[in-house]
Design an enzyme around this catalytic site. Structure first.
Site, short mmCIF file in Angstrom:
data_model
loop_
_atom_site.label_atom_id
_atom_site.label_comp_id
_atom_site.label_asym_id
_atom_site.label_seq_id
_atom_site.Cartn_x
_atom_site.Cartn_y
_atom_site.Cartn_z
CB SER A 147 -0.90 0.02 1.23
OG SER A 147 -0.13 0.27 2.38
CG HIS B 248 -6.07 15.32 -4.94
ND1 HIS B 248 -7.20 14.55 -4.86
CD2 HIS B 248 -6.48 16.59 -5.18
CE1 HIS B 248 -8.27 15.32 -5.03
NE2 HIS B 248 -7.85 16.56 -5.24
N GLY C 257 -1.95 1.07 7.52
CA GLY C 257 -2.10 0.06 8.56
C GLY C 257 -1.34 -1.23 8.31
CD GLU D 53 8.53 0.28 6.93
OE1 GLU D 53 8.47 0.54 5.71
OE2 GLU D 53 7.87 0.89 7.78
CB ALA D 54 8.51 -6.04 2.23
CB CYS E 102 -6.34 9.79 -5.27
SG CYS E 102 -6.68 11.53 -5.65
CB CYS F 169 -6.72 10.74 -1.47
SG CYS F 169 -6.21 12.40 -1.98
#
Length: 193
Positions: free
Chosen positions: A9, A185, A14, A88-89, A182, A145
């Site tokens: 993401s 923006h 989260g 934190e891949a 998004c 967003c």
């Protein structure tokens, strides 16, 4: 057969919360998990994964010299490991990603990675690119967003609140440094078209 998962993401969706909850679910059933995070990410302290909502856990650290396969294999030989988690891949190397694939394929241990897909310039992180290419399952974790649309991009800001358009791909920071947008923006904020 175990799988390699990439949960991705933008910032503040989260990811760490989900990782910690999933690890807890295994532990609650008496199963051993291993959590890894980048050695240089010290926002919650070195060797610690923490979420914005207050959950945290100790973690093993990785750096460019870590052999994740060898480390997990040795620990698994001592006591069974039910699942490997990586926070934190996006900070992994491409070589690390293949080590994680080998953990799933050769040790039959599920590996669940969580990280960013793209950086502040909209470019894939090398590890994220590799995970998108070889992971058995891809899972998008969604956030929004300020306009209410799904956020897919992240912008970096300097200490004066100005958008940063150039710089190192990796710069650890949190809510004050990065904002999720998004695409529309992000383009407007980044002034690109």
């Amino acid at each position: 057969m175990a799988k390699l998962y990439f949960n991705y993401s933008t910032m503040n969706a989260g990811k760490s919360t989900m990782l910690l909850q999933a690890s807890y679910n295994y532990q609650e059933r008496g199963m051993r998990t291993l959590i890894f995070t980048a050695a240089f990410d010290d926002r919650a302290g070195v060797g610690r994964v923490a979420s914005r909502i207050g959950l945290s856990s100790e973690a093993r650290t990785f750096d460019e010299n870590t052999d994740l396969f060898a480390e997990v294999a040795a620990l698994h030989a001592q006591a069974p490991v039910a699942c490997v988690f990586v926070d934190e891949a996006n900070f992994l190397s491409e070589h690390h990603v293949w080590q994680l694939a080998n953990i799933a394929d050769r040790l039959n241990i599920p590996v669940m990675t969580y990280g960013l897909r793209t950086d502040f310039q909209g470019k894939l992180f090398p590890a994220s690119k590799e995970l998108l290419a070889i992971a058995d399952e891809l899972r998008e974790i969604r956030t929004i967003c300020h306009c209410g649309r799904k956020a897919t991009m992240v912008a970096r800001f300097d200490s004066e609140g100005k958008v940063v358009t150039e710089g190192a791909q990796i710069e650890v920071g949190g809510n004050g440094k990065y904002v999720s947008f998004c695409r529309r923006h992000w383009v407007e904020t980044f002034n690109c078209s």
